[in-house]
Design a protein around this motif. Structure first.
Motif, PDB file in Angstrom:
ATOM      1  N   ARG A  70      15.949  13.879   1.211  1.00 56.56           N
ATOM      2  CA  ARG A  70      15.750  12.437   1.386  1.00 56.56           C
ATOM      3  C   ARG A  70      14.724  12.163   2.488  1.00 56.56           C
ATOM      4  N   GLU A  71      14.658  13.036   3.484  1.00 59.52           N
ATOM      5  CA  GLU A  71      13.681  12.881   4.577  1.00 59.52           C
ATOM      6  C   GLU A  71      12.262  12.787   4.059  1.00 59.52           C
ATOM      7  N   THR A  72      12.015  13.444   2.916  1.00 54.07           N
ATOM      8  CA  THR A  72      10.637  13.478   2.409  1.00 54.07           C
ATOM      9  C   THR A  72      10.147  12.108   1.948  1.00 54.07           C
ATOM     10  N   ALA A  73      11.059  11.163   1.749  1.00 49.21           N
ATOM     11  CA  ALA A  73      10.602   9.805   1.406  1.00 49.21           C
ATOM     12  C   ALA A  73       9.696   9.272   2.512  1.00 49.21           C
ATOM     13  N   MET A  74      10.028   9.581   3.751  1.00 48.11           N
ATOM     14  CA  MET A  74       9.214   9.071   4.860  1.00 48.11           C
ATOM     15  C   MET A  74       7.872   9.815   4.966  1.00 48.11           C
ATOM     16  N   ARG A  75       7.851  11.055   4.504  1.00 45.61           N
ATOM     17  CA  ARG A  75       6.561  11.762   4.460  1.00 45.61           C
ATOM     18  C   ARG A  75       5.644  11.057   3.462  1.00 45.61           C
ATOM     19  N   VAL A  76       6.237  10.666   2.342  1.00 42.59           N
ATOM     20  CA  VAL A  76       5.437   9.998   1.312  1.00 42.59           C
ATOM     21  C   VAL A  76       4.940   8.648   1.839  1.00 42.59           C
ATOM     22  N   ALA A  77       5.810   7.928   2.535  1.00 39.73           N
ATOM     23  CA  ALA A  77       5.394   6.634   3.096  1.00 39.73           C
ATOM     24  C   ALA A  77       4.269   6.836   4.119  1.00 39.73           C
ATOM     25  N   ALA A  78       4.442   7.799   4.988  1.00 38.79           N
ATOM     26  CA  ALA A  78       3.424   8.063   6.010  1.00 38.79           C
ATOM     27  C   ALA A  78       2.134   8.566   5.368  1.00 38.79           C
ATOM     28  N   GLY A  79       2.283   9.352   4.312  1.00 38.69           N
ATOM     29  CA  GLY A  79       1.110   9.852   3.603  1.00 38.69           C
ATOM     30  C   GLY A  79       0.276   8.716   3.029  1.00 38.69           C
ATOM     31  N   ASP A 108       0.815  -1.212   0.000  1.00 37.75           N
ATOM     32  CA  ASP A 108       0.000   0.000   0.000  1.00 37.75           C
ATOM     33  C   ASP A 108       0.850   1.265   0.000  1.00 37.75           C
ATOM     34  N   ILE A 109       2.090   1.105   0.363  1.00 40.16           N
ATOM     35  CA  ILE A 109       2.974   2.263   0.539  1.00 40.16           C
ATOM     36  C   ILE A 109       3.931   2.427  -0.629  1.00 40.16           C
ATOM     37  N   GLN A 110       4.390   1.281  -1.170  1.00 46.83           N
ATOM     38  CA  GLN A 110       5.449   1.332  -2.176  1.00 46.83           C
ATOM     39  C   GLN A 110       5.105   2.165  -3.416  1.00 46.83           C
ATOM     40  N   PRO A 111       3.889   2.083  -3.946  1.00 46.61           N
ATOM     41  CA  PRO A 111       3.597   2.866  -5.165  1.00 46.61           C
ATOM     42  C   PRO A 111       3.825   4.362  -4.988  1.00 46.61           C
ATOM     43  N   ALA A 112       3.432   4.890  -3.834  1.00 48.41           N
ATOM     44  CA  ALA A 112       3.655   6.316  -3.592  1.00 48.41           C
ATOM     45  C   ALA A 112       5.150   6.619  -3.558  1.00 48.41           C
ATOM     46  N   LEU A 113       5.914   5.739  -2.918  1.00 47.56           N
ATOM     47  CA  LEU A 113       7.368   5.933  -2.869  1.00 47.56           C
ATOM     48  C   LEU A 113       7.978   5.860  -4.264  1.00 47.56           C
ATOM     49  N   ASP A 114       7.465   4.958  -5.081  1.00 42.98           N
ATOM     50  CA  ASP A 114       8.012   4.811  -6.434  1.00 42.98           C
ATOM     51  C   ASP A 114       7.788   6.075  -7.269  1.00 42.98           C
ATOM     52  N   ARG A 115       6.699   6.781  -7.016  1.00 38.85           N
ATOM     53  CA  ARG A 115       6.444   8.034  -7.735  1.00 38.85           C
ATOM     54  C   ARG A 115       7.494   9.089  -7.400  1.00 38.85           C
ATOM     55  N   ARG A 116       7.987   9.044  -6.171  1.00 37.57           N
ATOM     56  CA  ARG A 116       8.936  10.060  -5.705  1.00 37.57           C
ATOM     57  C   ARG A 116      10.393   9.653  -5.916  1.00 37.57           C
ATOM     58  N   LYS A 117      10.615   8.391  -6.199  1.00 37.70           N
ATOM     59  CA  LYS A 117      11.945   7.793  -6.184  1.00 37.70           C
ATOM     60  C   LYS A 117      12.971   8.579  -7.004  1.00 37.70           C
TER      61      LYS A 117
END
Lengths: 371, 371, 371, 371
Positions: free
Chosen positions: A129-138, A40-49
């Motif tokens: 790089r910190e924003t990756a965790m915002r995306v995961a939490a989002g 549920d989280i990975q797709p959002a992270l992949d958009r930001r990768k």
């Protein structure tokens, strides 16, 4: 206090530096009973990768997220979720040419003057790089909203300006945002940007951008006066993203030039007989009045400055206080605004999830906004 | 949670409705040992007072503040300061023609849909009357900053645009802001505004505005990553002011159009031999990098929409959900942006005082920014 | 931070000194739609009022509370409630004999050493006068619980020990607590205490006490791990009351001496077919397991030390650090434990109301504990 | 909100379940410039480690802590510290006989009734395994205190009672606490306990205990009225530890029986000419007056109930609400009070570090308590 926490009831604490062992976050307050996995989280992270196109940093990170706690048999338990991403690209780059100098426009100087200590490895904690965790939490916030609300709440983001080149609102097509590397809703402008950014990139320069985030399906009544206003929280949330210099809601700065009778979003009786939801004839408010949602789409825009790490030699000082110059080589984003799109979406999800829990606390109800 | 509290360590809780018995606030966290009386607060309130000119609401309020606690022999004791202003003008105005209708652009609808309850008396809690207590608390924050910092920190605000009419930066003179009823730094533009606003006022219309707040003398190192960034806090603070639709720092939205090499605020060695303070050749950053002050002036601008209470008949619905129209008679601000100037100044003082205490907590020192 | 605030979502901020102009509090987070007036608050204040019997301080205060905001047409609106009580008895007592000396056992010394500043007027902020506002806020918390929960939740307090003189649990009768000036549930012991306290009072001495607070009708599921445990919050709440030196839940300190098989509160099927509520065969837990309510009565006890202001000459030092002696004349409580009973009840209401809102936030539902 | 966070400015967020992949915590607010490595944390963890003697749970965990962020070149940077311990002993134990039943005295029932969801693996989040992270964070708090304060602040804990068997205060020797497996300060009693606990253990029973924590070297002036009192925070902190049923400070519950003139800790002039620190002739206050430290040792005691997981068959119900019985086999602590000693020490360090930062915020100074 919470230098590194965001939210009141849906509360996210992030940790980790750009070139440390890992980055991660803890999400506290997530309700139990939500089906949730890494998928549920990975797709959002992949958009930001990073490394997704030639227009963003070429750092190599697969950004695979792992959930370490808070789930039992695939479902949230109400205990804290611990998320982690290991940093793969920690190459011991030679920072010797820049580590004693302050990059103009970068947090180098202010971290050093504040903490008397500085982590030169990719900007340490000040790195995007910190924003990756915002995306995961989002992504978890999004699942929470879907779990609680009976009808869909959808957050969408788009890049609407790079440099002076704006998209055409007439050609706006949300589908386009997933077809080009810029999250651009206008196919024609996306092509222009590709040419423009290639030239910026080749010159080792950078350029700013404007992002628009839209939340559709937010029911009326979300938000709270006076110091927990939805727009105030969104302004703080977006401004906390790296390199953001301005935030506006609805008509934003243009509101200054508009007269009252033209600005007013007039109202008409809604269609559903028993619905609380009127029809608004315009949306200058951007979906928020008095800090509370109106039921219209929430529209937020924010401006991102050009990346400070560029090839041009710039005048600066070093830690000893002496005059010198600096050039920043290596991989960098010519336009950090691009990757700010999924981050802005995440912040919108986080603010809305937090406010939904706040609203439940004061007003009760499972889906308290649908009464 | 704190729907009605602002700040972390210098914490202000406001209460009171537009037409209730009184309004007030409690300030918690103010250090002991500060000489303080009503005389330190009243001048700021007088700058914001209604009825000050024909360009602002004609409500009659002397806005005399009283300190009920927290002072012993003229000095703060470290216990909470309770401030109160009695509402004088509570005239039992006839709200019958509007109390069941929602004014477009006003919080009427959203309060009603959220709380299922509504205080029609002058907007109740959603009224800008609440900002009087922000101004009062801001004056205490100012005293706190003066008490702790060894050199002056001065916050100044100006109205820089009404409608499409902008001031000239070449003619900028801070002295002018106290010579005209608009806090306008440009004498010539102030005259134009007087004519323009007279016409707006006579037509029963309203217009938006842009305010600029400048904090000079802020030492470098104030602020904190990641979710307590100085600019994020300022954005939230300004956006929480009634009618604000946009906030920007430094070059703000214009940053999007600027290339990296031109945007960078280059640095040169400071004058004082042992000073941490470099000279910056520009201030596109608006005095903040990575959420931490650089030592340059902090520059924040915010846009205020036109007042929603106007004479023109507007389409709306009533509480029963039926179509109707509404006209708002009576005293109102043709340009609420004017009185937002002292409120913006107060929010700047509040954010800075809060961050100064935060900084002391983590870094120690009496004046930890001057080391 | 909130040195002077209590609660997370049902948040109370108190202000005021013993001999200042007034004392008051702001209650933020109270849900809208609750019928509330001064009449709902005054009875609780009257129970705590000084001068009620010869066994408590003879200070004359009518303690009339006034609600300044947050109510419209007799109903809470969801905006902050401001409550105020004017101090009537501010007689300019001559403190010259004690104001430079530190009373042993009193906060004189610690306030002075911390703040370098001291308010000698009746102890200033450290006076138990502040607890009047806890009692007022507790009455609002009670109304909030009644408003939300479908069945009665009742908090009752009793004094169970003065000095070494304990009540008999066999003679326990809650009705008795309103028939004697001690909140004593045992009529016979109350008579003994009257004689005993008269002698203490005449000697200008003081004595400690133990209070028991019982909350009946608390449904199971209230509270939250790990750092928001119901018992941890109650322990903090009770220990924050002036002069309290110990807190225990259920079997408390006696638990140390009990073996597991005897301690365990065994469970049997509840009577109602569909009820979540089992029958517990004992209540050693005091109604809380893992920080969450079990549905049994919540039982909390706390110990109050003897008043530090006594007639006997005690060795002490003065502000100059010199040896001296001190005797405290004037009106004082021979047993502050008596008036701590309504304060303990109030703290129980405040903790439960706060947790009910917390529970609604995470779990949803209007009465989320009755599902 | 922070269900899983502790502290205001020195803020610890823990995560992880008993039998999940790992447990961990994030420490936010730790000042920069502190030399810190895993070696500073591991000794405290080793004191608490399971399997240390036959008197504690036989679970096998090496409890090796790893710091994932917040350190650069061996020194804290002011960014969040992420600490992690991998769970080694996650053996897929057969929980089938207990997973549908509620252990009396355990959080099984309350978690299930609250969250409608339950993690049977070793109690999930309600397991005392979470306290390992408190101990780890406490070690960082200790380093922070040492970094800021100029003279040593030492926290020591001891087990002073198991069942009805109390230590002798006359034989008290802090050195002894590290020579026996009970943290017992009295060698003779430790021997008695060994025999006693062996019998408890062999019978599959359990027993409660009382722990005393002492903080020496705390300067006067630490703590804050009214709702951030040092003793209130300590009471909440200790009561949040698993199985704790009572907390007391100084003379605690015994205070109820003492008369004012005997209770008062009289004061004499301190030895150092310029010292703020008087000599107190007793310490009934336990080092705290009015919520603020006096400079005397801070003494806190707490009572731990007997472990609820025992071999005896107990009456209970299952998730279907039916009557049944339960016996808990497997490894367990016969006296959880033993391992609560290092946890209590950690909570003391955490509360003191948090208050030291709070004090710096309001009062300024690097070592604001030594002025």
């Amino acid at each position: 206090m919470s230098f590194n926490s965001f939210g009141r009831l849906f509360r996210v604490t992030t940790w980790g530096e750009s070139h440390g062992l890992a980055i991660g976050c803890v999400i506290d307050g997530c309700p139990p009973g939500i089906r949730l996995s890494e998928k549920d989280i990975q797709p959002a992270l992949d958009r930001r990768k990073p490394g997704g196109s030639r227009f963003v940093t070429q750092r190599k990170e697969s950004d695979k997220v792992k959930i370490l706690s808070g789930i039992y048999e695939g479902v949230t338990t109400g205990t804290p979720l611990s998320l982690i991403i290991e940093n793969e690209d920690q190459r011991s780059k030679d920072y010797s040419d820049i580590e004693k100098k302050f990059r103009p426009g970068h947090a180098d100087f202010t971290y050093w003057v504040k903490y008397k200590w500085r982590d030169p490895r990719g900007g340490g904690r000040s790195s995007a790089r910190e924003t990756a965790m915002r995306v995961a939490a989002g992504a978890v916030a999004r699942k929470t909203l879907e779990h609680i609300l009976p009808s869909p709440l959808i957050v969408k983001g788009a890049l609407i300006q790079i440099g002076t080149k704006k998209i055409s609102r007439k050609r706006w097509d949300w589908q386009e945002t997933s077809r080009n590397p810029f999250f651009c809703p206008d196919a024609k402008t996306a092509k222009d940007w590709a040419v423009y950014l290639d030239s910026i990139r080749k010159e080792g320069s950078s350029i700013g951008a404007i992002i628009e985030i839209c939340a559709e399906g937010v029911p009326p009544g979300l938000g709270a006066p006076i110091y927990s206003k939805l727009d105030a929280d969104l302004a703080g949330a977006m401004m906390s993203i790296n390199a953001v210099k301005g935030v506006e809601v609805g008509s934003g700065f243009a509101s200054a030039s508009i007269r009252g009778e033209r600005f007013a979003d007039e109202m008409r009786k809604g269609k559903a007989a028993n619905s609380q939801q009127p029809i608004f004839l315009k949306n200058n408010a951007g979906g928020i009045l008095g800090g509370i949602s109106t039921g219209q789409p929430i529209i937020v825009r924010f401006a991102v400055k050009p990346t400070s790490s560029i090839l041009s030699a710039l005048k600066t000082i070093n830690e000893a206080g002496e005059n010198t110059t600096i050039r920043t080589k290596g991989r960098h984003d010519p336009c950090v605004g691009i990757r700010a799109v999924p981050v802005g979406e995440a912040m919108m999800y986080l603010v809305l999830a937090d406010h939904l829990l706040l609203h439940r606390a004061q007003m009760g109800g499972d889906n308290p906004l649908y009464s």
